[in-house]
Design a protein around this motif. Structure first.
Motif, PDB file in Angstrom:
ATOM      1  N   GLU A 122      55.481  67.343  26.468  1.00  0.00           N
ATOM      2  CA  GLU A 122      55.129  66.709  27.736  1.00  0.00           C
ATOM      3  C   GLU A 122      55.684  67.479  28.926  1.00  0.00           C
ATOM      4  O   GLU A 122      55.470  67.077  30.072  1.00  0.00           O
ATOM      5  CB  GLU A 122      55.685  65.277  27.797  1.00  0.00           C
ATOM      6  N   ALA A 123      56.408  68.562  28.669  1.00  0.00           N
ATOM      7  CA  ALA A 123      57.105  69.266  29.754  1.00  0.00           C
ATOM      8  C   ALA A 123      56.160  69.652  30.882  1.00  0.00           C
ATOM      9  O   ALA A 123      56.445  69.435  32.056  1.00  0.00           O
ATOM     10  CB  ALA A 123      57.809  70.495  29.198  1.00  0.00           C
ATOM     11  N   ARG A 176      63.742  65.381  37.654  1.00  0.00           N
ATOM     12  CA  ARG A 176      64.569  64.545  36.784  1.00  0.00           C
ATOM     13  C   ARG A 176      64.034  63.103  36.777  1.00  0.00           C
ATOM     14  O   ARG A 176      63.919  62.467  35.733  1.00  0.00           O
ATOM     15  CB  ARG A 176      66.006  64.568  37.292  1.00  0.00           C
ATOM     16  N   VAL A 213      55.240  66.852  33.113  1.00  0.00           N
ATOM     17  CA  VAL A 213      56.328  66.503  34.039  1.00  0.00           C
ATOM     18  C   VAL A 213      56.342  67.486  35.208  1.00  0.00           C
ATOM     19  O   VAL A 213      56.480  67.093  36.367  1.00  0.00           O
ATOM     20  CB  VAL A 213      57.690  66.502  33.315  1.00  0.00           C
ATOM     21  N   VAL A 267      63.094  71.421  33.070  1.00  0.00           N
ATOM     22  CA  VAL A 267      62.609  70.306  32.253  1.00  0.00           C
ATOM     23  C   VAL A 267      62.715  70.636  30.766  1.00  0.00           C
ATOM     24  O   VAL A 267      63.176  69.824  29.966  1.00  0.00           O
ATOM     25  CB  VAL A 267      61.153  69.966  32.636  1.00  0.00           C
ATOM     26  N   ARG A 311      57.026  56.568  27.489  1.00  0.00           N
ATOM     27  CA  ARG A 311      56.859  56.961  26.091  1.00  0.00           C
ATOM     28  C   ARG A 311      57.533  55.956  25.168  1.00  0.00           C
ATOM     29  O   ARG A 311      56.963  55.537  24.166  1.00  0.00           O
ATOM     30  CB  ARG A 311      57.522  58.320  25.904  1.00  0.00           C
ATOM     31  N   LEU A 320      59.827  59.525  29.947  1.00  0.00           N
ATOM     32  CA  LEU A 320      60.495  59.131  28.696  1.00  0.00           C
ATOM     33  C   LEU A 320      60.475  57.615  28.525  1.00  0.00           C
ATOM     34  O   LEU A 320      60.303  57.099  27.429  1.00  0.00           O
ATOM     35  CB  LEU A 320      61.931  59.650  28.666  1.00  0.00           C
ATOM     36  N   MET A 339      60.915  62.977  34.815  1.00  0.00           N
ATOM     37  CA  MET A 339      61.203  63.129  33.388  1.00  0.00           C
ATOM     38  C   MET A 339      61.647  61.785  32.799  1.00  0.00           C
ATOM     39  O   MET A 339      61.167  61.374  31.733  1.00  0.00           O
ATOM     40  CB  MET A 339      62.329  64.159  33.264  1.00  0.00           C
ATOM     41  N   ARG A 363      66.062  70.162  29.309  1.00  0.00           N
ATOM     42  CA  ARG A 363      66.614  68.804  29.230  1.00  0.00           C
ATOM     43  C   ARG A 363      65.872  67.837  28.330  1.00  0.00           C
ATOM     44  O   ARG A 363      66.446  66.853  27.880  1.00  0.00           O
ATOM     45  CB  ARG A 363      66.714  68.221  30.640  1.00  0.00           C
ATOM     46  N   LEU A 364      64.587  68.104  28.101  1.00  0.00           N
ATOM     47  CA  LEU A 364      63.833  67.156  27.277  1.00  0.00           C
ATOM     48  C   LEU A 364      64.284  67.225  25.823  1.00  0.00           C
ATOM     49  O   LEU A 364      64.592  68.300  25.317  1.00  0.00           O
ATOM     50  CB  LEU A 364      62.336  67.484  27.349  1.00  0.00           C
ATOM     51  N   ALA A 395      59.913  65.624  22.692  1.00  0.00           N
ATOM     52  CA  ALA A 395      59.143  65.334  23.900  1.00  0.00           C
ATOM     53  C   ALA A 395      58.792  66.599  24.673  1.00  0.00           C
ATOM     54  O   ALA A 395      58.239  66.543  25.756  1.00  0.00           O
ATOM     55  CB  ALA A 395      59.926  64.385  24.803  1.00  0.00           C
ATOM     56  N   ARG A 396      59.104  67.774  24.106  1.00  0.00           N
ATOM     57  CA  ARG A 396      58.874  69.029  24.852  1.00  0.00           C
ATOM     58  C   ARG A 396      57.403  69.235  25.165  1.00  0.00           C
ATOM     59  O   ARG A 396      57.069  69.911  26.119  1.00  0.00           O
ATOM     60  CB  ARG A 396      59.389  70.228  24.047  1.00  0.00           C
TER      61      ARG A 396
END
Lengths: 178, 219
Positions: A50-51, A84, A54, A39, A94, A91, A87, A42-43, A47-48
Motif C-alpha cells: 500500500e506504500a 505519517r 499512501v 513510508v 485496513r 492502517l 499511513m 515504516r510500514l 502492508a508495503r
C-alpha cells in the motif's frame, strides 16, 4: 535517494508557489521520493503493497492543504507528518476491513449437539442455492476470506461478490422461514 | 504500475501550482473564534439571560466576576494558540500547552486561599445553595455549538494528532462556554469558580478528546 536537501526543497516550493509550474512539479517529484522512502521504511512488511497509495494520498494532501505549510517548520518535517497521518489512517482502515483467515483462528471446535444440527441444516439449505450465490457465500462466510480475496479467487469483481453474498443470504433467510 | 500512477498524479497536480497564503491558518482560526464568541454571547444573553446586576458588576467592583470572565477568555485564547500549532503538520506544540494550564493553576491557588482563610462554617456555604448543577450543564451547553463548529474548522486544516486536537477544541469551547455562563451566574466565590468552572471546561476537553479521533478525520 534523498539527494534533495531541505534548503533546495524549500527553494523549489517557494518558486513553485510563486507560480513556476516546472519548479512545483520538481518539488512534488522530490517529495514523492522522500515520502516513498519514509513510508516504505515504516510500514509493516504485510502492508508495503500500500506504500504507493499512501504516497499518492500524501501528495494530494500536500497539494490541497498547502496553506497549512508554515515556513517556520522544515518542509520535510511538514510532509513527513502528513505522510505519517495518511499511513496511520490507511492502517486503521485496513484493520477494520480485514477479516480473519482460518489460519489465524487456529482449530475451531468441532460442531456438537445442537451446533451440529445447525451446521448440517445450513449446508443442506446452502446446497439448494444456485452456484453463483453459494460459492461467494461459502468463501466469505464459511471460509472467512475477505471480499477482495474471494473476488480474486472466483475471478469476478468485488461488487459482484458483495451483491451475490447479499442475495444468497436473502435466499437463505427465505428458505429458513416456514 | 502504481509508481507510474504517481508520476501521472505529479504531472497533473504540477500543472497548476496552488494559491498560497502564509496567514491562512491564523486568519481562519481567529475569524472562527470571533464568530464563536458572538454565538456564545447571544445564547448566554437570550437563553440563560444576564444576571440582574450585570451592569453593576461589569463596572469592575466585583473581583470574582472579573476572574470568571478572565479565566474563560484566557483558557480559550491559550487553546486557540494550541490549535494553531496542532493544525500544522510537523509543528511542535511549544508554549501554548503551558499557557493553557496557567489559568487553572492561578484559579486553584485563589480558590484554596479563600477556603483556608474562611471559618469552617462558611466553607460549605461556598457550595451549598449554589447553582453548581446549572454550572455543570449550562456552561457546556453553551460550548457545544462552538465544539461542533471548530471540529468543522479543524477538519479543513491538517491536524495529525486527532485526540490531542479534539481535547484542545474542547478546551477552547469550554473556555468560551464558561465566559458566557459568567454573564448569567451569580455564585460569586473564588472556590466555586475554582471547582465548577474548571470542571465544566474539563467536561468539554474530555468530550472533545473522545470525539476527536473520529470527528476530526480529514482526507
Amino acid at each position: 535517494m534523498s539527494t534533495v536537501n531541505e534548503p533546495a526543497l524549500k527553494h523549489l516550493l517557494r518558486r513553485g508557489l510563486d507560480g513556476d509550474a516546472g519548479a512545483y512539479r520538481e518539488f512534488l517529484s522530490a517529495a514523492s521520493r522522500i515520502l516513498r522512502q519514509f513510508v516504505l521504511r515504516r510500514l509493516p512488511p504485510e502492508a508495503r503493497g500500500e506504500a504507493e497509495d499512501v504516497v499518492q494520498e500524501a501528495l494530494l494532501a500536500i497539494h490541497s492543504r498547502i496553506y497549512t505549510y508554515d515556513p517556520e517548520v522544515p518542509v520535510t518535517a511538514w510532509m513527513r507528518a502528513i505522510a505519517r497521518y495518511k499511513m496511520i489512517d490507511m492502517l486503521r482502515a485496513r484493520g477494520r476491513n480485514q477479516t480473519l483467515s482460518l489460519e489465524d483462528v487456529g482449530d475451531l471446535p468441532e460442531p456438537t449437539g445442537a451446533n451440529l444440527d445447525a451446521s448440517i441444516t445450513l449446508r443442506k439449505l446452502m446446497s439448494a442455492l444456485p452456484v453463483r450465490w453459494r460459492v461467494p457465500l461459502e468463501l466469505t462466510k464459511l471460509q472467512g476470506h475477505s471480499i477482495a480475496d474471494s473476488a480474486a479467487r472466483i475471478g469476478s469483481s468485488k461488487a459482484a461478490v458483495k451483491s451475490n453474498v447479499r442475495r444468497g443470504l436473502q435466499a437463505l433467510r427465505g428458505l429458513l422461514r416456514p | 504500475m502504481r509508481k507510474r500512477r504517481t508520476e501521472q498524479l505529479i504531472a497533473q497536480l504540477g500543472s497548476s501550482p496552488p494559491e498560497y497564503s502564509r496567514s491562512y491558518t491564523s486568519v481562519v482560526l481567529v475569524g472562527s473564534a470571533v464568530v464563536a464568541l458572538s454565538v456564545v454571547l447571544l445564547f448566554s444573553l437570550f437563553w440563560l439571560g444576564p444576571r440582574t446586576d450585570l451592569a453593576e458588576v461589569m463596572s469592575g467592583q466585583q473581583p470574582v466576576f472579573m476572574l470568571k470572565l478572565l479565566f474563560g477568555i484566557s483558557v480559550a485564547a491559550g487553546a486557540l494558540s494550541l490549535l494553531r500549532d496542532l493544525a500544522v503538520p510537523g509543528r511542535r506544540v511549544k508554549h501554548a500547552a503551558l499557557i493553557v494550564t496557567a489559568p487553572f493553576a492561578i484559579l486553584a491557588v485563589l480558590g484554596l486561599r479563600e477556603l483556608l482563610s474562611s471559618p469552617e462554617i462558611e466553607v460549605h456555604e461556598h457550595f451549598t445553595g449554589s447553582h453548581w448543577l446549572e454550572c455543570l450543564w449550562q456552561a457546556p451547553a453553551l460550548s457545544l455549538p462552538v465544539l461542533l463548529m471548530f471540529f468543522a474548522v479543524m477538519r479543513r486544516l491538517a491536524p495529525t494528532d486527532l485526540l490531542f486536537t479534539g481535547a484542545a477544541v474542547g478546551l477552547f469551547a469550554g473556555g468560551l462556554g464558561v465566559a458566557g455562563y459568567a454573564l448569567h451566574c451569580t455564585d460569586d466565590s473564588f472556590a466555586f469558580v475554582a471547582v465548577f468552572y474548571a470542571a465544566a471546561v474539563f467536561e468539554m476537553a474530555l468530550l472533545g478528546g473522545l470525539l476527536g479521533p473520529r470527528g476530526l478525520r480529514w482526507a
